[in-house]
Scaffold this active site. Structure first.
Site, short mmCIF file in Angstrom:
data_model
loop_
_atom_site.label_atom_id
_atom_site.label_comp_id
_atom_site.label_asym_id
_atom_site.label_seq_id
_atom_site.Cartn_x
_atom_site.Cartn_y
_atom_site.Cartn_z
CB THR A 70 -0.91 0.03 1.25
OG1 THR A 70 -1.73 -1.13 1.21
CG2 THR A 70 -1.77 1.27 1.26
CB SER A 71 2.30 3.22 -2.53
OG SER A 71 3.12 4.34 -2.62
N PRO A 72 0.76 5.02 0.17
CG PRO A 72 1.37 5.84 2.26
CD PRO A 72 1.75 4.85 1.22
CD GLU A 76 5.22 6.84 -0.68
OE1 GLU A 76 4.67 5.71 -0.69
OE2 GLU A 76 5.52 7.42 0.36
NE ARG A 77 -1.28 5.35 -5.69
CZ ARG A 77 -1.80 6.02 -4.67
NH1 ARG A 77 -1.46 5.73 -3.43
NH2 ARG A 77 -2.68 7.00 -4.88
#
Length: 133
Positions: A70-72, A76-77
């Site tokens: 899980t990339s909040p 980041e994504r």
């Protein structure tokens, strides 16, 4: 339903189809590659950068790499996408799957604006796997 359960189910289906596949998740990355990193701020960003670089290596070797994290943040994504989709190598597709659920309630989680696949909360594991495949 967890990211991990979905990732492992997709992995199993691909493996049964004789497709090289590997799942990267906290259990196989944090103890080794990211053992020197914490879980917040710049450490989390560096951890995700490392994961994206490893995923790219798997893809360049011809494997499907499922990243079960899980990339909040959208930042980041998008950074991970940019690492994988560089123009200086083979064309590597990046598929962002949005698994709706508990993370959405967190004030720090930014849902993706345009995921390639959206998986609703009411979908069964089988429905989610089929959608990803």
């Amino acid at each position: 339903m967890s990211n991990w359960a979905l990732a492992k189910s997709v992995e199993r289906h691909l493996f049964e189809r004789h497709i090289q596949v590997f799942v990267l998740d906290g259990a196989n990355i944090r103890p080794g590659l990211s053992a020197d990193l914490g879980v917040s701020g710049s450490d989390r960003e560096e951890h995700m950068r490392r994961v994206a670089e490893v995923a790219k290596l798997f893809a360049e070797a011809g494997s499907v790499c499922i990243v079960s994290f899980t990339s909040p943040t959208r930042h980041e994504r998008e950074r991970a996408r940019a690492i994988v989709e560089t123009s200086d190598g083979p064309n590597i597709p990046f598929l962002e799957a949005y698994l709706a659920g508990a993370n959405d309630a967190s004030s720090q989680y930014e849902p993706p604006e345009h995921p390639e696949v959206s998986l609703g909360e009411q979908m069964s594991l089988e429905e989610r796997v089929n959608r990803v495949l």
